[in-house]
Design a protein around this motif. Sequence first.
Motif, PDB file in Angstrom:
ATOM      1  N   THR A  88       0.799  -1.223   0.000  1.00 46.69           N
ATOM      2  CA  THR A  88       0.000   0.000   0.000  1.00 46.69           C
ATOM      3  C   THR A  88       0.831   1.272   0.000  1.00 46.69           C
ATOM      4  N   GLU A  89       2.155   1.173   0.057  1.00 46.60           N
ATOM      5  CA  GLU A  89       2.973   2.375   0.120  1.00 46.60           C
ATOM      6  C   GLU A  89       4.352   2.113  -0.466  1.00 46.60           C
ATOM      7  N   THR A 126       7.652   8.535   2.497  1.00 44.92           N
ATOM      8  CA  THR A 126       6.856   7.341   2.242  1.00 44.92           C
ATOM      9  C   THR A 126       5.461   7.781   1.818  1.00 44.92           C
ATOM     10  N   ASP A 147       1.555   6.810   0.108  1.00 44.91           N
ATOM     11  CA  ASP A 147       0.525   5.793  -0.119  1.00 44.91           C
ATOM     12  C   ASP A 147       0.294   5.578  -1.606  1.00 44.91           C
ATOM     13  N   THR A 180      -1.625   8.083  -4.334  1.00 44.91           N
ATOM     14  CA  THR A 180      -1.406   9.493  -4.007  1.00 44.91           C
ATOM     15  C   THR A 180      -0.650  10.183  -5.143  1.00 44.91           C
ATOM     16  N   ARG A 210      -7.205   5.464   2.427  1.00 47.87           N
ATOM     17  CA  ARG A 210      -6.036   6.192   1.984  1.00 47.87           C
ATOM     18  C   ARG A 210      -6.348   7.653   1.690  1.00 47.87           C
ATOM     19  N   ARG A 258      -5.811   9.650   4.835  1.00 47.83           N
ATOM     20  CA  ARG A 258      -4.420   9.734   5.268  1.00 47.83           C
ATOM     21  C   ARG A 258      -3.586  10.568   4.310  1.00 47.83           C
ATOM     22  N   THR A 259      -3.883  10.439   3.018  1.00 44.26           N
ATOM     23  CA  THR A 259      -3.149  11.205   2.018  1.00 44.26           C
ATOM     24  C   THR A 259      -3.390  12.701   2.176  1.00 44.26           C
TER      25      THR A 259
END
Length: 471
Positions: A21-22, A72, A74, A77, A129, A132-133
Amino acid sequence: MTTEVRSLREFKMPDVGEGLTEAEILSWYVKPGDTVTDGQVVCEVETAKAAVELPIPFNGVVEQLFFPEGATVDVGTVIISVAVAGEAAAPAAVPAPAPAAEVPAAEAEPERREVLVGYGPRTGGSQRRARRTTTTKTVTASKPAPAAPAAPVAPAPAAPAPVAEVPVGERPLAKPPVRKLAKDLGIDLRAVTPTGPDGVITREDVHAHAAAQAAPAAPAVEVTEVAAVEVPVFAPAAGDVRVPIKGVRKATAQAMVASAFTAPHVTEFVQVDVTRTMKFVRRLKESGELGRDVRVSPLLLVAKALLTAIKRHPEINAQWDEAAQEIVIKGQVNLGIAAATPRGLIVPNIKDAGSRTLSGLAVALGELVETARQGKTSPADMQGGTVTITNVGVFGVDTGTPILNPGEAAILAFGAVRELPWVHKGKVVPRQVTTLALSFDHRLVDGELGSKVLADVAALLEYPKRLITWG
């Protein structure tokens, strides 16, 4: 004004599949204002599987890099925006990169999603995501700070949210070789004072920090007191060093825990007189019969012996299918070779290794090891393994109890080759001896099958001519 129509195109962190995922941005190859063309590599990123170079899928001029090297990011993004000429786009599309609005817009777009070769677009998981992004971009775009607190959903923690993300956005900037140097010296880059342009940490900065740590005056007061009074020999020159668990190391740790607590491991050991095998290796090197540029090593003969044993006992080349409650015996052997790299332990595999000749296996093994050392192993090369060899002998280790690579039924540890007293033809004489250890999943490999495979590998290494007659 009659000017050429320009619009912004956004390039997102590609979906690398396999549940990843990242990815961490290792280095940028372009900067704002640079012209890029379709297929041009713009950056290198590291996932939990490997380092990968990312090509841009369109032409234009770089408008903005949204994350620095070392960040780092995601999957999904936006990492770079490019001004594209000649496209009929509404003027409103130009301000689209505003940090607070771009993630929801990107999530809603049905247009092409960039993916790495060999993987399809990922479905689901976008809502987690997106939140969080948005927070990450609020921190990264430091200029429009007043607008950033409006992005978080929770009203009360709006102010603390950027603070929590600052360590990610402000990760020390350094090139990959400098990061490796710091890791080798046991230095936390967050403690190093940068002197390079734009706050980039240089090799000289790392060496200067290391020298300062080693200097007598460097330790803190409390450490100096302990060093002077109690334990001068063992007093540390600095405090604890914290290493982030990420990338290959994080994936390896998760895989090993899952394997250890899912598959019931059994390990068997055998000592083998490999004097004839070592002579055979020397003969192949001197004669060059496998090819002038082909690297010949004892590991090559161990690999060939294991493949021959699997051909005689194909049931060990299997996988446990929990969902279907079936044992799947694989049609081909994808031989994994555990490789220690600067980014951690990885296990790339040779596809359909059982069908290769000794010469073909030698070439494939050499390419696999060299690619791993350069950190260029692709994710595809680490998928689909069926059985693995770990060569602990290169570290002077006699043997060990290797943990299965997840999804595989067996792993063979090849120990150091040592000259030991051995009974040979009724006399005790010095012989070249090694120890082999075979771990297997006891759900699908019983003691008899595991013992037969290990005994066959030992017999083939004791008398390597059998590789021809048995193969």
